[in-house]
Design an enzyme around this catalytic site. Structure first.
Site, PDB file in Angstrom:
ATOM      1  N   HIS A   1      48.046  58.983 104.456  1.00 55.76           N
ATOM      2  CA  HIS A   1      47.254  58.645 105.638  1.00 55.76           C
ATOM      3  C   HIS A   1      47.093  57.123 105.730  1.00 55.76           C
ATOM      4  CE1 HIS A   1      46.552  62.781 106.119  1.00 55.76           C
ATOM      5  NE2 HIS A   1      45.287  62.884 105.783  1.00 55.76           N
TER       6      HIS A   1
ATOM      7  N   ARG B   1      46.685  62.659 114.351  1.00 52.40           N
ATOM      8  CA  ARG B   1      47.797  63.190 113.566  1.00 52.40           C
ATOM      9  C   ARG B   1      49.085  62.505 114.014  1.00 52.40           C
ATOM     10  NH1 ARG B   1      46.743  65.760 109.178  1.00 52.40           N
ATOM     11  NH2 ARG B   1      45.580  67.443 110.185  1.00 52.40           N
TER      12      ARG B   1
ATOM     13  N   SER C   1      51.076  66.495 106.200  1.00 48.72           N
ATOM     14  CA  SER C   1      50.751  67.228 104.979  1.00 48.72           C
ATOM     15  C   SER C   1      49.258  67.440 104.836  1.00 48.72           C
ATOM     16  CB  SER C   1      51.288  66.498 103.740  1.00 48.72           C
ATOM     17  OG  SER C   1      50.909  65.140 103.747  1.00 48.72           O
TER      18      SER C   1
ATOM     19  N   LYS D   1      33.052  64.238 109.689  1.00 49.09           N
ATOM     20  CA  LYS D   1      33.095  64.223 108.222  1.00 49.09           C
ATOM     21  C   LYS D   1      33.104  62.782 107.722  1.00 49.09           C
ATOM     22  CE  LYS D   1      35.775  68.512 107.582  1.00 49.09           C
ATOM     23  NZ  LYS D   1      37.107  69.031 107.192  1.00 49.09           N
TER      24      LYS D   1
ATOM     25  N   ARG E   1      30.114  69.786 100.597  1.00 47.61           N
ATOM     26  CA  ARG E   1      30.004  68.328 100.637  1.00 47.61           C
ATOM     27  C   ARG E   1      28.658  67.809 101.106  1.00 47.61           C
ATOM     28  NH1 ARG E   1      35.872  67.372 103.421  1.00 47.61           N
ATOM     29  NH2 ARG E   1      37.142  67.780 101.562  1.00 47.61           N
TER      30      ARG E   1
ATOM     31  N   GLY F   1      49.081  76.313  96.219  1.00 50.21           N
ATOM     32  CA  GLY F   1      49.008  75.498  97.426  1.00 50.21           C
ATOM     33  C   GLY F   1      49.458  74.069  97.169  1.00 50.21           C
ATOM     34  N   ALA F   2      49.520  73.264  98.221  1.00 50.86           N
ATOM     35  CA  ALA F   2      50.022  71.896  98.109  1.00 50.86           C
ATOM     36  C   ALA F   2      49.158  71.054  97.175  1.00 50.86           C
ATOM     37  CB  ALA F   2      50.089  71.251  99.495  1.00 50.86           C
TER      38      ALA F   2
ATOM     39  N   CYS G   1      39.737  63.560 102.551  1.00 53.70           N
ATOM     40  CA  CYS G   1      40.767  62.613 102.125  1.00 53.70           C
ATOM     41  C   CYS G   1      40.662  61.264 102.827  1.00 53.70           C
ATOM     42  CB  CYS G   1      42.152  63.219 102.337  1.00 53.70           C
ATOM     43  SG  CYS G   1      42.438  63.879 103.996  1.00 53.70           S
TER      44      CYS G   1
ATOM     45  N   GLN H   1      47.021  60.143 110.446  1.00 51.95           N
ATOM     46  CA  GLN H   1      47.037  61.112 109.356  1.00 51.95           C
ATOM     47  C   GLN H   1      48.325  61.919 109.302  1.00 51.95           C
ATOM     48  OE1 GLN H   1      42.268  61.710 109.892  1.00 51.95           O
ATOM     49  NE2 GLN H   1      43.283  63.258 108.655  1.00 51.95           N
TER      50      GLN H   1
ATOM     51  N   SER I   1      49.739  86.046  95.421  1.00 51.49           N
ATOM     52  CA  SER I   1      50.469  85.059  94.620  1.00 51.49           C
ATOM     53  C   SER I   1      50.386  85.316  93.125  1.00 51.49           C
ATOM     54  CB  SER I   1      49.924  83.655  94.920  1.00 51.49           C
ATOM     55  OG  SER I   1      50.121  83.307  96.272  1.00 51.49           O
TER      56      SER I   1
END
Length: 345
Positions: A247, A240, A163, A219, A102, A13-14, A133, A160, A41
């Site tokens: 961001h 977004r 990505s 969050k 979290r 993943g990224a 993030c 944001q 994968s």
């Protein structure tokens, strides 16, 4: 220094791909690297330190079989929920990039520059959580200001990058921009986002909550309070924007009553704080922007100014690469701090 067997869950993943780059950049003490992903994968290759390593299938027994000691999870909350406990049972510390753990009261939520002492409680569950993030880059600037004056309230609007929605978000923006230049934007697919993102901004990230905020916004509220160990009033609006990476945040901080903000003191406090860089020269068009922060590990702050009406309020602009600072780099820094603390015991 002792070296560790390190697993990366979500290796293709990224964030997983970025983790490999950051692990190398920070010279993480790796004895064996274990890339893990879904059966789909498994068998593919990832590159680390100039070598190709085969991705293994994530299973209930893979952590024990590979004697994993540190496991970075970046494959989504449901994967962490199911597999993190197997890593812990195998003796590994889990550093989880998802939102799943979290807000668990006995799981430390850590930004190493802000609350490194919380790492010490990792033994209760074997898990350390990586914050959202947008929260990470915000608390990086809030911490020195709270120490300076004492924060009462924070109002933040985010800008944001796509990505933040993963590779599919980036691909969708690129495809829509290509469609724009062929005069077919109206017919372009909209899968990653509810609306067209090219040439647009979308004032919703994640699902709506009963209070009118979104899950992403809440969050930022809840995580900030947990990390800062303080009941700071936070109001967030998460948006977004058609930017590929990094961001941005427009932040208004209200300090305790009676405080008179000195912009020079604010600037100096931010400049002294670890991994924060101040770019603040409006007259010469110098301020943080995504093109400055992308592929870096700093949180950039600028446009610092005292409120026109209230002397205890300051406004500023905050930018960071959310794939690195907001995910991979913060996770690696947690890992390094954990190693440092464990070596001291």
């Amino acid at each position: 220094m002792r070296k560790f067997n390190v697993a990366v869950v979500g290796a293709t993943g990224a964030v997983g791909e970025e983790l490999f780059r950051v692990l190398k950049d920070y010279n993480f003490p790796i004895n064996k690297l274990v890339p893990l992903a879904s059966a789909r994968s498994a068998g593919s290759k990832v590159e680390y330190d100039g070598k190709e390593i085969t991705v293994l299938e994530l299973t209930e027994t893979c952590f024990e079989e590979n004697e994993v000691e540190i496991a970075f999870f970046s494959a989504g909350g449901s994967i962490s929920e199911k597999y993190a406990r197997y890593a812990v049972e195998a003796g590994a510390v889990v550093i989880d990039n998802t939102s799943h753990f979290r807000m668990e009261p006995n799981v430390p939520l850590v930004v190493p520059e802000v609350n490194p002492e919380d790492i010490a409680s990792w033994r209760e569950t074997g898990i350390i959580a990586n914050p959202n993030c947008s929260t990470i880059q915000m608390v990086m600037s809030l911490k020195p200001l709270d120490e300076l004056y004492g924060i009462k309230r924070v109002d933040v609007s985010t800008y944001q990058a796509v990505s933040g929605a993963g590779k599919t978000g980036m691909e969708e923006l690129v495809k829509q921009m290509q469609a724009f230049f062929t005069f077919s934007l109206e017919d372009s697919e909209k899968n990653a986002f509810a609306h067209q993102i090219a040439l647009n901004v979308i004032p919703q990230i994640d699902v709506a909550q009963p209070n009118g905020f979104t899950k992403e916004e809440m969050k930022m509220v809840n995580e900030t309070q947990k990390i800062m160990h303080k009941e700071i009033a936070v109001a967030a609006t998460c948006v977004r924007v058609p930017v590929l990476r990094s961001h941005s945040e427009s932040i208004t901080v209200t300090f305790e009553d009676g405080v008179e903000v000195d912009v020079n003191e604010v600037r100096e406090a931010l400049e002294r704080f670890e991994n924060v860089e101040v770019i603040d020269d409006l007259a010469n068009n110098a301020y943080p922007m995504p093109i400055i922060s992308t592929d870096t590990d700093a949180t950039y702050v600028g446009r610092i100014r005292r409120d026109v009406y209230s002397p205890n309020i300051v406004h500023y602009f905050n930018v960071a690469d959310q794939v690195r600072v907001g995910a991979a780099t913060n996770a690696v820094r947690i890992g390094l701090k954990w190693i440092e603390m464990e070596n001291e015991i």
